[in-house]
Motif scaffolding. Structure first.
Motif, short mmCIF file in Angstrom:
data_model
loop_
_atom_site.label_atom_id
_atom_site.label_comp_id
_atom_site.label_asym_id
_atom_site.label_seq_id
_atom_site.Cartn_x
_atom_site.Cartn_y
_atom_site.Cartn_z
N PRO A 180 69.08 15.45 174.25
CA PRO A 180 67.63 15.61 174.28
C PRO A 180 67.18 16.82 173.47
N ASP A 181 65.93 16.79 173.06
CA ASP A 181 65.36 17.95 172.38
C ASP A 181 65.15 19.10 173.35
N ALA A 182 65.08 18.79 174.65
CA ALA A 182 64.98 19.81 175.68
C ALA A 182 65.22 19.17 177.04
N TYR A 183 65.56 20.00 178.00
CA TYR A 183 65.61 19.62 179.41
C TYR A 183 64.52 20.40 180.14
N VAL A 184 63.88 19.77 181.11
CA VAL A 184 62.92 20.45 181.98
C VAL A 184 63.23 20.03 183.41
N ASN A 185 62.83 20.85 184.35
CA ASN A 185 63.14 20.53 185.75
C ASN A 185 62.33 19.34 186.25
N ASN A 186 61.10 19.19 185.73
CA ASN A 186 60.24 18.09 186.19
C ASN A 186 59.08 17.94 185.21
N LEU A 187 58.23 16.95 185.44
CA LEU A 187 57.10 16.70 184.55
C LEU A 187 56.13 17.87 184.56
N ALA A 188 55.95 18.50 185.71
CA ALA A 188 55.02 19.63 185.79
C ALA A 188 55.43 20.75 184.83
N GLU A 189 56.73 21.02 184.75
CA GLU A 189 57.21 22.06 183.83
C GLU A 189 57.00 21.63 182.38
N ALA A 190 57.24 20.36 182.08
CA ALA A 190 57.01 19.86 180.73
C ALA A 190 55.54 20.03 180.34
N ALA A 191 54.64 19.70 181.26
CA ALA A 191 53.21 19.85 181.00
C ALA A 191 52.84 21.30 180.76
N ASP A 192 53.42 22.23 181.56
CA ASP A 192 53.16 23.65 181.37
C ASP A 192 53.52 24.09 179.96
N ILE A 193 54.70 23.74 179.51
CA ILE A 193 55.19 24.15 178.19
C ILE A 193 54.32 23.53 177.09
N LEU A 194 54.05 22.25 177.23
CA LEU A 194 53.30 21.52 176.21
C LEU A 194 51.87 22.04 176.07
N LEU A 195 51.22 22.24 177.19
CA LEU A 195 49.80 22.59 177.15
C LEU A 195 49.56 24.06 176.80
N GLN A 196 50.57 24.90 177.00
CA GLN A 196 50.44 26.30 176.59
C GLN A 196 50.36 26.45 175.07
N GLN A 197 50.84 25.46 174.36
CA GLN A 197 50.88 25.54 172.90
C GLN A 197 49.64 25.00 172.22
N LEU A 198 48.74 24.39 173.00
CA LEU A 198 47.55 23.78 172.40
C LEU A 198 46.48 24.83 172.11
#
Length: 266
Positions: free
Chosen positions: A248-266
């Motif tokens: 994978p391009d990354a591992y995250v603990n759950n969808l909430a963590e993925a959303a945190d990372i993704l949305l911080q970059q917008l």
């Protein structure tokens, strides 16, 4: 790992194992933070598509269940195998013998099923009896050129009471018995991902897939040119991180963590 969130315009989400774990009296249990993560992704302006191999219910019933669990989701946002299979069957004039879950049968209501000239197999759950598998086998073995269409090829999935065998195990049995290669409709098939991307109107390099299945979610998306992130929920197991072919391009603990990372970059 590479910055998987850069220049993302569209997000594809697996459902079972990412949004919720299926099973139990209520039809499933939401994974902590997932419903709020979906709302946040939608509010951000990113394009969102739910990409599932779910074949135990029609899209309408499946979405109704998820709405009842608190998810902001509509039928129009879901890419699923059964509607895609129906389009293929109509285009090719195929009459299916169905080995699917009883609750999925209405998806095929408009198709002629008399004198079948192919077999369609999905996650039939309790319908995977010897008698039903043998009937599908007899239909296939009686054809000069057997046609087996499988709604996904997952090995197993997770419900609230543990892991369950998925359609891929039974698909392989019919492939072996009939010396035929199944046509897979659903993840990880490239046309399935391409359909979801087209419905969002984004290019593969502008999208990220978030799923719990190292092969069908992550590997399938990457083969289509997308980035893919694996969550450590659902069917995830630690040994996935040592998979010999898929990284994978990354591992995250759950969808909430993925959303945190993704949305911080917008």
């Amino acid at each position: 790992m590479a910055a998987w969130w850069r220049a993302v315009r569209g997000v594809l989400l697996d459902i079972s194992g990412v949004l919720y774990d299926s099973g139990g009296d209520g039809g499933g249990t939401p994974i902590a933070g997932s419903a709020e993560a979906v709302r946040r992704i939608k509010a951000s302006g990113l394009k969102l598509r739910f990409c599932t191999n779910e074949t135990q219910a029609t899209r309408e019933k499946f979405v109704e269940k998820l709405q009842g669990l608190g998810f902001d989701i509509s039928v129009a946002e879901v890419t699923a195998p059964a509607p895609a299979a129906c389009r293929i069957l109509k285009e090719r004039g195929l009459r299916p013998h169905l080995l699917v879950h009883n609750d999925l049968v209405p998806e095929f209501a408009e198709l002629d099923k008399a004198n079948p000239n192919c077999v369609v197999i999905g996650d039939a759950a309790e319908n995977f009896t010897y008698a039903n598998l043998n009937e599908a086998f007899r239909v296939l073995i009686g054809m000069e050129k057997p046609v087996l269409i499988s709604l996904g090829r997952g090995r197993y999935y997770k419900e609230t009471d543990g892991l369950k065998l998925d359609v891929g195990a039974y698909m392989k049995a019919l492939e072996y018995a009939c010396d035929v290669e199944a046509e897979v409709v659903g993840k990880p098939a490239k046309p399935f991902f391409e359909s979801a991307l087209a419905e969002m109107g984004v290019l593969p390099q502008q999208a990220v897939m978030i799923g719990d299945d190292i092969v069908n979610d992550v590997g399938g998306a990457q083969q289509c040119g997308m980035r893919a992130v694996q969550v450590r929920t659902g069917k995830y197991r630690p040994c996935d991180e040592n998979h010999p072919h898929v990284k994978p391009d990354a591992y995250v603990n759950n969808l909430a963590e993925a959303a945190d990372i993704l949305l911080q970059q917008l």
